[in-house]
Design a protein around this motif. Structure first.
Motif, PDB file in Angstrom:
ATOM      1  N   GLY A 161      44.103  35.050  38.379  1.00 25.25           N
ATOM      2  CA  GLY A 161      43.178  34.976  37.252  1.00 25.25           C
ATOM      3  C   GLY A 161      41.712  34.888  37.620  1.00 25.25           C
ATOM      4  N   ILE A 162      41.303  35.354  38.794  1.00 24.83           N
ATOM      5  CA  ILE A 162      39.900  35.227  39.197  1.00 24.83           C
ATOM      6  C   ILE A 162      39.042  36.262  38.477  1.00 24.83           C
ATOM      7  CG2 ILE A 162      40.518  34.297  41.453  1.00 24.83           C
ATOM      8  CD1 ILE A 162      39.986  37.011  42.662  1.00 24.83           C
ATOM      9  N   ASP A 163      37.728  35.971  38.377  1.00 33.41           N
ATOM     10  CA  ASP A 163      36.845  36.889  37.667  1.00 33.41           C
ATOM     11  C   ASP A 163      36.575  38.130  38.530  1.00 33.41           C
ATOM     12  OD1 ASP A 163      34.104  36.769  39.082  1.00 33.41           O
ATOM     13  OD2 ASP A 163      34.633  34.648  38.860  1.00 33.41           O
ATOM     14  N   PRO A 164      36.191  39.223  37.896  1.00 36.56           N
ATOM     15  CA  PRO A 164      36.021  40.503  38.610  1.00 36.56           C
ATOM     16  C   PRO A 164      35.027  40.441  39.759  1.00 36.56           C
ATOM     17  CG  PRO A 164      36.042  40.866  36.237  1.00 36.56           C
ATOM     18  CD  PRO A 164      36.008  39.390  36.446  1.00 36.56           C
ATOM     19  N   CYS A 165      33.940  39.677  39.602  1.00 39.08           N
ATOM     20  CA  CYS A 165      32.932  39.615  40.668  1.00 39.08           C
ATOM     21  C   CYS A 165      33.493  38.978  41.928  1.00 39.08           C
ATOM     22  CB  CYS A 165      31.698  38.850  40.180  1.00 39.08           C
ATOM     23  SG  CYS A 165      30.722  39.768  38.977  1.00 39.08           S
ATOM     24  N   LEU A 166      34.278  37.896  41.766  1.00 34.96           N
ATOM     25  CA  LEU A 166      34.885  37.256  42.931  1.00 34.96           C
ATOM     26  C   LEU A 166      35.925  38.184  43.554  1.00 34.96           C
ATOM     27  CD1 LEU A 166      35.280  34.890  44.820  1.00 34.96           C
ATOM     28  CD2 LEU A 166      36.825  33.851  43.135  1.00 34.96           C
ATOM     29  N   ARG A 167      36.679  38.885  42.732  1.00 38.58           N
ATOM     30  CA  ARG A 167      37.661  39.840  43.252  1.00 38.58           C
ATOM     31  C   ARG A 167      36.971  40.911  44.101  1.00 38.58           C
ATOM     32  NH1 ARG A 167      42.573  40.652  41.332  1.00 38.58           N
ATOM     33  NH2 ARG A 167      42.046  39.682  39.344  1.00 38.58           N
ATOM     34  N   ARG A 168      35.840  41.407  43.594  1.00 35.73           N
ATOM     35  CA  ARG A 168      35.080  42.425  44.321  1.00 35.73           C
ATOM     36  C   ARG A 168      34.551  41.866  45.641  1.00 35.73           C
ATOM     37  NH1 ARG A 168      31.691  46.977  43.248  1.00 35.73           N
ATOM     38  NH2 ARG A 168      29.773  46.943  44.477  1.00 35.73           N
ATOM     39  N   ALA A 169      34.002  40.622  45.592  1.00 38.95           N
ATOM     40  CA  ALA A 169      33.434  40.017  46.801  1.00 38.95           C
ATOM     41  C   ALA A 169      34.494  39.797  47.871  1.00 38.95           C
ATOM     42  CB  ALA A 169      32.750  38.698  46.444  1.00 38.95           C
ATOM     43  N   ILE A 170      35.681  39.325  47.464  1.00 37.83           N
ATOM     44  CA  ILE A 170      36.763  39.092  48.427  1.00 37.83           C
ATOM     45  C   ILE A 170      37.214  40.409  49.053  1.00 37.83           C
ATOM     46  CG2 ILE A 170      39.173  38.375  48.658  1.00 37.83           C
ATOM     47  CD1 ILE A 170      38.634  36.230  46.579  1.00 37.83           C
ATOM     48  N   THR A 171      37.262  41.453  48.241  1.00 34.80           N
ATOM     49  CA  THR A 171      37.742  42.750  48.732  1.00 34.80           C
ATOM     50  C   THR A 171      36.747  43.407  49.679  1.00 34.80           C
ATOM     51  OG1 THR A 171      38.949  43.073  46.654  1.00 34.80           O
ATOM     52  CG2 THR A 171      38.594  45.015  48.025  1.00 34.80           C
ATOM     53  N   LEU A 172      35.452  43.372  49.308  1.00 38.98           N
ATOM     54  CA  LEU A 172      34.448  44.117  50.060  1.00 38.98           C
ATOM     55  C   LEU A 172      33.708  43.286  51.105  1.00 38.98           C
ATOM     56  CD1 LEU A 172      32.939  46.217  47.124  1.00 38.98           C
ATOM     57  CD2 LEU A 172      34.819  46.796  48.665  1.00 38.98           C
ATOM     58  N   ASP A 173      33.745  41.961  50.970  1.00 39.88           N
ATOM     59  CA  ASP A 173      33.035  41.099  51.932  1.00 39.88           C
ATOM     60  C   ASP A 173      33.875  39.851  52.175  1.00 39.88           C
ATOM     61  OD1 ASP A 173      31.082  40.251  53.624  1.00 39.88           O
ATOM     62  OD2 ASP A 173      29.642  39.680  52.083  1.00 39.88           O
ATOM     63  N   PHE A 174      35.083  40.060  52.671  1.00 39.81           N
ATOM     64  CA  PHE A 174      36.085  38.996  52.774  1.00 39.81           C
ATOM     65  C   PHE A 174      35.601  37.806  53.601  1.00 39.81           C
ATOM     66  CE2 PHE A 174      39.645  36.953  54.943  1.00 39.81           C
ATOM     67  CZ  PHE A 174      40.479  36.653  53.874  1.00 39.81           C
ATOM     68  N   GLY A 175      35.137  38.061  54.825  1.00 39.33           N
ATOM     69  CA  GLY A 175      34.780  36.976  55.746  1.00 39.33           C
ATOM     70  C   GLY A 175      33.712  36.055  55.189  1.00 39.33           C
ATOM     71  N   ALA A 176      32.586  36.634  54.756  1.00 44.04           N
ATOM     72  CA  ALA A 176      31.474  35.827  54.257  1.00 44.04           C
ATOM     73  C   ALA A 176      31.845  35.094  52.977  1.00 44.04           C
ATOM     74  CB  ALA A 176      30.250  36.715  54.020  1.00 44.04           C
ATOM     75  N   THR A 177      32.633  35.735  52.109  1.00 43.47           N
ATOM     76  CA  THR A 177      33.004  35.120  50.836  1.00 43.47           C
ATOM     77  C   THR A 177      33.931  33.931  51.047  1.00 43.47           C
ATOM     78  OG1 THR A 177      32.798  37.259  49.705  1.00 43.47           O
ATOM     79  CG2 THR A 177      34.030  35.539  48.573  1.00 43.47           C
ATOM     80  N   VAL A 178      34.956  34.113  51.847  1.00 44.22           N
ATOM     81  CA  VAL A 178      35.930  33.042  52.078  1.00 44.22           C
ATOM     82  C   VAL A 178      35.303  31.881  52.842  1.00 44.22           C
ATOM     83  CG1 VAL A 178      38.101  32.460  53.252  1.00 44.22           C
ATOM     84  CG2 VAL A 178      37.898  34.594  51.975  1.00 44.22           C
ATOM     85  N   ALA A 179      34.420  32.180  53.794  1.00 44.39           N
ATOM     86  CA  ALA A 179      33.813  31.130  54.623  1.00 44.39           C
ATOM     87  C   ALA A 179      32.963  30.160  53.810  1.00 44.39           C
ATOM     88  CB  ALA A 179      32.956  31.760  55.716  1.00 44.39           C
ATOM     89  N   LYS A 180      32.516  30.561  52.626  1.00 43.32           N
ATOM     90  CA  LYS A 180      31.662  29.707  51.804  1.00 43.32           C
ATOM     91  C   LYS A 180      32.458  28.787  50.888  1.00 43.32           C
ATOM     92  CE  LYS A 180      27.996  33.210  51.591  1.00 43.32           C
ATOM     93  NZ  LYS A 180      27.267  34.149  50.692  1.00 43.32           N
ATOM     94  N   SER A 181      33.763  28.934  50.843  1.00 44.60           N
ATOM     95  CA  SER A 181      34.558  28.200  49.866  1.00 44.60           C
ATOM     96  C   SER A 181      35.724  27.470  50.517  1.00 44.60           C
ATOM     97  CB  SER A 181      35.092  29.165  48.801  1.00 44.60           C
ATOM     98  OG  SER A 181      36.078  28.550  47.999  1.00 44.60           O
ATOM     99  N   PRO A 182      35.770  26.127  50.454  1.00 41.65           N
ATOM    100  CA  PRO A 182      36.932  25.390  50.983  1.00 41.65           C
ATOM    101  C   PRO A 182      38.228  25.807  50.296  1.00 41.65           C
ATOM    102  CG  PRO A 182      35.105  23.892  50.496  1.00 41.65           C
ATOM    103  CD  PRO A 182      34.728  25.221  49.930  1.00 41.65           C
ATOM    104  N   GLU A 183      38.153  26.093  48.989  1.00 40.91           N
ATOM    105  CA  GLU A 183      39.354  26.479  48.251  1.00 40.91           C
ATOM    106  C   GLU A 183      39.928  27.795  48.766  1.00 40.91           C
ATOM    107  OE1 GLU A 183      36.494  25.591  46.877  1.00 40.91           O
ATOM    108  OE2 GLU A 183      37.004  23.646  45.965  1.00 40.91           O
ATOM    109  N   LEU A 184      39.043  28.780  49.030  1.00 39.11           N
ATOM    110  CA  LEU A 184      39.523  30.065  49.538  1.00 39.11           C
ATOM    111  C   LEU A 184      40.035  29.945  50.969  1.00 39.11           C
ATOM    112  CD1 LEU A 184      36.852  32.561  48.126  1.00 39.11           C
ATOM    113  CD2 LEU A 184      39.187  32.160  47.308  1.00 39.11           C
ATOM    114  N   ILE A 185      39.374  29.122  51.780  1.00 41.52           N
ATOM    115  CA  ILE A 185      39.865  28.895  53.152  1.00 41.52           C
ATOM    116  C   ILE A 185      41.277  28.323  53.098  1.00 41.52           C
ATOM    117  CG2 ILE A 185      39.544  27.561  55.265  1.00 41.52           C
ATOM    118  CD1 ILE A 185      36.546  27.724  54.819  1.00 41.52           C
TER     119      ILE A 185
END
Length: 252
Positions: A161-185
């Motif tokens: 259920g994530i919003d489209p912008c986060l989905r796009r960020a995870i897909t196109l910039d996985f490393g930088a996006t995940v590294a900023k979020s304890p929940e995603l890590i």
């Protein structure tokens, strides 16, 4: 300005409407026309349904056995399997208000910590209330008091259920996006207490030990101690003495 140039310059908007389609936050006019190709469905197995279900059951049992062996073999510390049970229990209580009884070895009185289960890491659980983030090491948990039953966590898919912008960020910039979020890590790799605390460097932390309570700025965590700054001096506290860490939440 040409249509193609507008698409090249497209940036995700700061706010996504609630009724926005669950896509990658890309306007339809920027998507190339889909080329029609023939589609041929194929079976995922050549086995009859009954044999397939029996095979899947045996595979599941084998996986559970391997997981149990992996958790107990080659680990000299006691209670590893118990921590796995606690992780499963806390996962089933995410978003619920609970009370956790915490106690250290040789401690006369246990501590009762109340809050909403927010994050379950490899070796800690994070509870929240209106003012504080409360961090408890799993090995210090004595019991969990919950007014509701545990939820089944086996079918949970946290990124549906994530919003489209986060989905796009995870897909196109996985490393930088995940590294900023304890929940995603935690979702992708699992997060331990040392990594989680790195997100709170230089933040003021209220530390409760078996004997006293003090306030200091978090500096770093080593395998056996956590270092805080009080004024001009640094104070190293053995991990085994820490009962609870509380971090004041920043106002939004």
């Amino acid at each position: 300005m040409s249509h193609d140039h507008e698409c090249d310059e497209f940036r995700c908007p700061p706010v996504v409407p609630a009724d926005a389609p669950d896509d990658f936050c890309i306007p339809e006019e920027c998507c190339p026309e889909r080329i029609r190709t023939p589609k041929f469905p194929s079976p995922n197995t050549c086995l009859p349904q009954e044999e397939l279900e029996e095979l899947e059951r045996k595979i599941s049992e084998a996986n559970e056995l391997l997981l149990s062996l992996a958790l107990t073999r080659g680990n000299e510390e006691e209670g590893v399997l118990e921590q796995e049970r606690l992780r499963t229990a806390f996962e089933g209580l995410k978003g619920k208000v609970i009370k956790v009884e915490v106690s250290k070895e040789n401690q006369r009185r246990s501590l009762l910590v109340r809050g909403i289960v927010s994050l379950v890491g490899r070796d800690f659980v994070l509870l929240e209330d209106e003012n504080y983030l409360k961090i408890i090491r799993l090995e210090d948990v004595c019991s969990i008091k919950s007014p509701t039953e545990l939820c089944d966590v086996h079918e949970k898919q946290e990124l549906i259920g994530i919003d489209p912008c986060l989905r796009r960020a995870i897909t196109l910039d996985f490393g930088a996006t995940v590294a900023k979020s304890p929940e995603l890590i935690q979702i992708f790799f699992g997060i331990d207490l040392k990594t989680f605390l790195c997100f709170f460097e230089k933040r003021i932390v209220r530390v409760k030990t078996k004997k006293r309570v003090f306030i200091g700025r978090f500096i770093r965590m080593e395998p056996h101690e956590v270092t805080f700054r009080q004024g001009r001096r640094q104070k190293a506290v053995p991990v085994e003495e820490i009962t609870l860490l509380k971090i004041k939440k920043r106002k939004k």
